[in-house]
Design a protein around this motif. Sequence first.
Motif, short mmCIF file in Angstrom:
data_model
loop_
_atom_site.label_atom_id
_atom_site.label_comp_id
_atom_site.label_asym_id
_atom_site.label_seq_id
_atom_site.Cartn_x
_atom_site.Cartn_y
_atom_site.Cartn_z
N ASN A 107 0.98 -1.49 0.07
CA ASN A 107 0.34 0.19 0.08
C ASN A 107 1.43 1.18 0.11
O ASN A 107 0.33 1.96 -0.50
CB ASN A 107 -0.95 -0.05 1.19
N MET A 111 0.94 4.57 -2.65
CA MET A 111 0.53 5.87 -2.72
C MET A 111 0.92 6.86 -3.32
O MET A 111 2.00 6.91 -3.97
CB MET A 111 1.41 6.52 -1.24
N SER A 178 -9.29 -1.80 -4.68
CA SER A 178 -8.59 -1.23 -3.32
C SER A 178 -8.92 -0.08 -2.44
O SER A 178 -9.35 1.25 -3.47
CB SER A 178 -6.96 -0.84 -3.84
N LEU A 180 -6.92 1.94 -0.82
CA LEU A 180 -6.31 3.05 -0.86
C LEU A 180 -6.73 3.95 -2.29
O LEU A 180 -7.14 5.00 -2.16
CB LEU A 180 -4.97 2.93 -1.39
N GLN A 183 -10.27 5.79 -1.99
CA GLN A 183 -9.80 6.70 -1.41
C GLN A 183 -9.38 8.22 -2.26
O GLN A 183 -8.92 9.64 -1.60
CB GLN A 183 -9.16 6.85 0.03
N ILE A 310 -5.21 11.24 2.84
CA ILE A 310 -4.59 9.29 2.91
C ILE A 310 -3.22 9.52 3.88
O ILE A 310 -3.16 8.77 4.35
CB ILE A 310 -4.68 9.50 1.19
N ALA A 314 -2.13 7.11 6.81
CA ALA A 314 -0.33 6.58 6.93
C ALA A 314 0.14 6.81 8.18
O ALA A 314 1.22 5.90 8.55
CB ALA A 314 0.35 6.80 5.11
#
Length: 331
Positions: A107, A111, A178, A180, A183, A310, A314
């Motif tokens: 992940n 990014m 996914s 991520l 988002q 995001i 993280a």
Amino acid sequence: MPVLSRAEFSRSGVIFVALLLAVCTTGAVAREFRAADTQTEDYPTVQALRYMGALIAERTGGRHEIKVFHSRQLGEEKETIEQTRAGAIDLNRTNVALIGNFVPAMNVLAMPFLFRSIEHMQKVLDGPIGSEILNSFQPYGFVGLAFYDSGARSIYNGVRPVKTVADLKGLRIRVQQSELMSQMMRSLGAEPVELPYGQVLTGLANHLIDGAENNWPSFVTTDHYKHAGHYTLTEHTMSPEVLVISLKAWKSLSAEEQTIFREAAQRSSRFMREKWRDLEEQSQRKAQDAGVTIVKDIDHKSFEEAMAPIYAKAARDPAAAALIERIRKVE
């Protein structure tokens, strides 16, 4: 039925024992390893898998071979990852965003706006950080063998040119399956639609989605460019592809064979990069010749600033935060 003499019977036994010892010394018996790739037959990753298979066949004297199933023959990536984890598929080439549902470090590589350039990404993956990440797969049922390039992913759609974050508002954009990626698209004001790769063309053609995001070769080889005439160079992610082998298949190999597989995978990665550069250039030219509008003049800063939530999320994971910091420090 012929009756063997005692001497003949004795010789047969010696031969049998010798063959048995040979098998034990050389490792596992000959087998064909199944490799999955969702891309088309002539795509660089598929060519790289075949190249790897040829190297392994040569190094093992034909004892081991790889049969490559391309074009989603074994299913979409989400399905093949699960099958690889279970040991039903031996090798799998997949994007890091999807396997990130199983392997947390992946992940981080997905990014948005993490890598400054393709060269920066390659330096990270070819160095100690890349090796550490590949070595982190085993607890999740895989063994990481090598990274393949995937270029930079950008947003394309068939509704309007996108120059600012505001231009994305209300657009239904396909993303990988996914959280991520969903988002990320929500942070940009668009409506994410998680769809398997093989359903994107139909979605674009039937206006079930307005656009998607991907690299130049995927945009062109899938005919997405015929239904999405605006390609915006957001280059929001430069996440690589990763080649994994199931832990079950890995454990069936001797230590010597494992070394052969790792070395062949690394060589196939370098082979793939050469093929990739050529295809990327060809794909961009084909899209331009077909009349696709390439939007280069965009407000990059606003896109990057939209990713703040995001990165804040993280940062709550100490391991992820430390890895992001290490990657950014690579010069």
